[in-house]
Design an enzyme around this catalytic site. Sequence first.
Site, PDB file in Angstrom:
ATOM      1  N   HIS A   1      15.665  -9.876   2.909  1.00 22.04           N
ATOM      2  CA  HIS A   1      15.966  -8.650   1.798  1.00 22.04           C
ATOM      3  C   HIS A   1      14.957  -8.560   1.116  1.00 22.04           C
ATOM      4  O   HIS A   1      15.071  -7.808  -0.034  1.00 22.04           O
ATOM      5  CB  HIS A   1      17.599  -8.712   1.368  1.00 22.04           C
TER       6      HIS A   1
ATOM      7  N   GLU B   1      -4.142  -2.348   2.235  1.00 20.23           N
ATOM      8  CA  GLU B   1      -3.639  -0.803   2.477  1.00 20.23           C
ATOM      9  C   GLU B   1      -3.985  -0.483   3.734  1.00 20.23           C
ATOM     10  O   GLU B   1      -3.194   0.450   3.962  1.00 20.23           O
ATOM     11  CB  GLU B   1      -3.365   0.031   0.887  1.00 20.23           C
TER      12      GLU B   1
END
Length: 454
Positions: A153, A287
């Site tokens: 998480h 990216e």
Amino acid sequence: MWGGRFSSRPADIMQAINVSIGVDRRLWAQDLAGSRAHCRMLIQQGIVSAADGQAILNGLDQVQAEIEAGTFPFRDQFEDVHMNVEARLSELIGEPSGRLHTARSRNDQVATDFRLWVRDACDRTVAQLQALQSVLLDRAEQHAGDLMPGFTHLQTAQPVTLGHHLMAYVEMFGRDAGRFADARTRMNESPLGAAALAGSPFPIDRQMTAAELGFDRPMGNSLDAVSDRDFALESLAAASICAGHLSRFAEEIVVWMTPMFGFASLPDDLTTGSSIMPQKRNPDAAELVRAKTGRIMGGFVALSTVMKGLPLAYSKDMQEDKPPVFEAFDALDLALNAMTAMVRALHPDTGRMAAAAGAGFSTATDLADWLVRELNLPFRRAHHVTGAAVKRAEALGVGLADLSLAELQSLEPGVTEAVYKVLSPEASCASRQSFGGTAPDQVRARIASWRERL
Ligand code: ARG
């Protein structure tokens, strides 16, 4: 090509929607290979005379020389790569050129060319994946003992090593390479000789052309041979899954490089600056690797949408098979090379990673496990006691290992001094000796086994 039947030329819009030479000229080498194999077979089978066949083969050599020299006239009026080559062949050698298309159709021709192209693309991709894996292995070995926080998480979970983390990607890219190899095996059958759709009345030898082109065998059904694009879809599926892996890794590099994490940096030559904010160093390559996934997965969606609902056999819809495949493999090629360059140059801040590995009560599970092992507490009870210890440490603003023995004993009277040995992130990592676990010995063993496999 079909002037015998037609009395007018195509309308401008007909030509505009039909023309594909701008895209399929990339198949020129495969088209020449297919034509050569077909021509040799026609000669061997006595379908074309040795003299005409030789004239064709010489003409194809000339075409290749022109393409390589950049002088070949690619012309829209000839629609696609197949007709451009044939038209030029006719200009170069005259009458015998008209015999090359005996017992062949553009339908089996394009299916063959495209298979050969995708097969090469899969082979190239496997080689690139192996290059990336081998750089990862080097970096993992270098950092097999360096601590970092493991997350679930994206919350600190348990300490792991950077080497272990990098090796997770070696496993993923290994499966990716396996998918491309599997796809290659399945696609390696020759459509050539299926002709338009029904096969040929000429005494062709499909085994011969298949063998010449490196295919394992000819495809077994002529309708399927000209209308199947599974091979392209399967390769795009493999590419999509691989792009997903690259994208996850790229995302981690982006996160690691943000100053709030400060886990890693990339050198100047693999980053960019900002035109307005002088302090910035941006992970643009990571990216863009993350973003290329859109084109690659988009390619799978585009081609499966084209193929869905097409009746047998060939339909012109299938000419739209090439742009998504070319675009996806171009993007994957860039993404793999960029990722390999980044992994090679990535500079981890091992101090910061190690500090983070010990923060966030990352050894809470180790405390719970100790209570089970040493005091024979049921795991649920140990979980509860440990939770209370975390709560207490949080209130005091300290780590678990900073709680006094008295403090711990107030929560569970059986706790002894020995517990502190399991509360360090080093001890936590080293204890995870199960197969595939993060203990440095395990990580090194896995690196060794991958080196052997590669
Ligand atoms: N350019 C075409 C394609 O890529 C070649 C096959 C054309 N076949 C035909 N029957 N019109 O699909």
